[in-house]
Design a protein around this motif. Structure first.
Motif, mmCIF file in Angstrom:
data_model
loop_
_atom_site.group_PDB
_atom_site.id
_atom_site.type_symbol
_atom_site.label_atom_id
_atom_site.label_comp_id
_atom_site.label_asym_id
_atom_site.label_seq_id
_atom_site.Cartn_x
_atom_site.Cartn_y
_atom_site.Cartn_z
ATOM 1 N N ILE A 128 49.345 85.645 3.131
ATOM 2 C CA ILE A 128 50.231 84.742 2.978
ATOM 3 C C ILE A 128 51.422 85.186 4.002
ATOM 4 N N ASP A 129 51.771 84.115 4.963
ATOM 5 C CA ASP A 129 52.810 84.284 5.884
ATOM 6 C C ASP A 129 53.849 83.341 5.214
ATOM 7 N N HIS A 130 55.082 84.098 4.601
ATOM 8 C CA HIS A 130 55.922 83.387 3.943
ATOM 9 C C HIS A 130 57.289 83.537 4.480
ATOM 10 N N THR A 131 57.442 84.320 5.614
ATOM 11 C CA THR A 131 58.722 84.412 6.271
ATOM 12 C C THR A 131 58.589 83.710 7.689
ATOM 13 N N ASP A 132 59.748 83.434 8.043
ATOM 14 C CA ASP A 132 60.023 82.665 9.414
ATOM 15 C C ASP A 132 60.157 83.723 10.633
ATOM 16 N N TRP A 169 60.672 85.231 -3.681
ATOM 17 C CA TRP A 169 59.052 85.230 -3.621
ATOM 18 C C TRP A 169 58.457 86.087 -4.913
ATOM 19 N N TYR A 187 54.870 70.455 0.991
ATOM 20 C CA TYR A 187 54.018 70.460 -0.431
ATOM 21 C C TYR A 187 53.883 69.121 -1.060
ATOM 22 N N ASP A 231 50.477 80.951 -3.449
ATOM 23 C CA ASP A 231 51.639 80.578 -2.795
ATOM 24 C C ASP A 231 52.513 80.439 -3.896
ATOM 25 N N LYS A 259 55.540 79.050 -3.525
ATOM 26 C CA LYS A 259 56.697 78.302 -3.132
ATOM 27 C C LYS A 259 55.934 76.690 -3.650
#
Length: 393
Positions: A148-152, A245, A276, A381, A383
């Motif tokens: 999971i890539d949950h950062t910008d 998170w 979403y 995820d 989010k």
């Protein structure tokens, strides 16, 4: 030819005319004999074909031009194993197919034939559980990793003369979903198995499917992750205003153990990110649905609308509703309603095979069938799922 030449000459058996007549008569006789022989042969062949068709129809055999049943040998051998414990037909049997590759050792059980496996899978897919809206993947290992890539990525505005500064690097999290063994242990009497009119495969598939469906549905919602999948409601929940998170964000109804009105539903929908909402759905049990479907907006219109066609899910504010009976009832502090994109937010990992071990000794005069399947599940995820908490704050 003179009249005298038509009669027999001295020293000759027949006159030329009589010889021609004799040859024609002989040819006609042989032709009729040949014709009669051909007719007899055709009649015999027709009788044989008629007998063959009657036997074929009586035994209900498939047409010769039809597709062959690839799994017929395994199905016959598997049925013999279920009824009498005869595993000779299963040992060393190899078939090519998605649901079955090779037979396994008898100590661990035998793979269920593809027809039975498909029956179980269809029941699991049609039951009201998170599986219906989650991301379901098949694996061949003991666990499944979700990255999971949950950062910008950091950014900055560049100018013509100024230097470019280094920006932040995104962080990738690894979520490991272990597979756990789900089992069922139905039984039948040997007398019932000896009855050839009894569909043992259909009965076994129905019993296993019912057991597995109820166990999975409960685990995907409330499972603690110990020897079973982890349910999404067992993760920590925090107010969505301070969400981080690793937690699920919730929206309070503002009333202790009640919903109060339609506003909390609206707040819940827009607490979920826009990326979403397009694939989002509500999840609640029947009792909660009975309360929610009475809600109206300020203009007196119901928020709830039934499906327009048979099999279509009901909709709440335009989003589909999944009725999962394992969701909690409305109570003080209960997270009775979930809303989110579960295909992104929850992953179900499973091995595609089912195994059955026949045990005629432990429960005489009954025969036990120990069926196993490996499955796991967890939030992938955080989010993508939001909760509605029936509390003041």
């Amino acid at each position: 030819m003179s009249k005298t030449e038509a009669t027999s000459r001295t020293g000759e058996d027949l006159s030329p005319g009589a010889e021609v007549k004799s040859a024609i008569a002989e040819f006609i006789s042989e032709f009729r004999s040949f014709q009669s022989g051909i007719h007899n042969r055709l009649q015999q062949q027709e009788e044989k074909m008629t007998m063959f068709e009657r036997k074929s129809l009586g035994l209900q055999r498939p047409q010769l031009a039809g597709a062959s049943d690839t799994y017929a040998p395994h199905r016959k051998a598997f049925d013999a194993y279920l009824r009498a414990g005869d595993d000779d037909g299963l040992r060393g049997l190899e078939l090519e197919g998605k649901a079955l590759n090779t037979a396994v050792a008898g100590d661990g059980g035998y793979l269920v034939d593809p027809q039975t496996a498909e029956t179980i899978h269809s029941v699991l897919s049609s039951t009201a559980s998170i599986r219906a809206v989650a991301n379901v993947v098949g694996v061949e290992a003991t666990s499944f990793d979700v990255l999971i890539d949950h950062t910008d990525v950091g950014h900055g505005w560049a100018s013509e003369t100024a230097g470019t500064a280094e920006t932040a690097t995104p962080v990738i999290d690894r979520i490991t979903i272990p597979l756990h063994e789900l089992s069922a242990l139905p039984k039948a009497s040997q007398r019932l198995l000896d009855d050839s009119a009894f569909d043992v495969e259909g009965w076994l598939a129905g019993r296993i499917a019912d057991k597995f469906a109820r166990a999975e549905a409960a685990a995907f919602v409330n499972g603690d992750g110990v020897d079973k999948p982890r349910g999404f409601l067992t993760h920590p929940s925090v107010d969505n205003d301070v969400w981080a998170w690793g937690n699920l964000g919730y929206v309070p109804t503002g009333a202790d153990g009640a919903i109060g009105g339609a506003d909390p539903i609206v707040d819940l929908v827009y607490a979920l990110g826009a990326e979403y909402r397009a694939n989002a759905s509500f999840v609640m049990n029947s009792k909660t649905a009975g309360t929610v479907r009475k809600l109206k907006d300020a203009d007196g219109r119901f928020l709830w609308s039934d499906g327009l066609a048979a099999g279509e899910p009901a909709r709440l504010m335009g989003y589909p509703v999944l009725i999962a009976e394992d969701m909690p009832d409305i109570a003080t502090g209960a997270d009775a309603i979930a809303f989110g994109d579960f295909r992104a937010g929850y992953t179900v990992a499973e091995r595609p095979d089912l195994r059955v071990l026949r045990d005629p000794y432990s429960a005489k005069p009954h025969v036990l069938f120990y069926a196993t399947k490996r499955v796991g599940g967890d939030v992938s995820d955080f989010k993508a799922i939001k909760l509605l908490k029936f509390a003041l704050s």
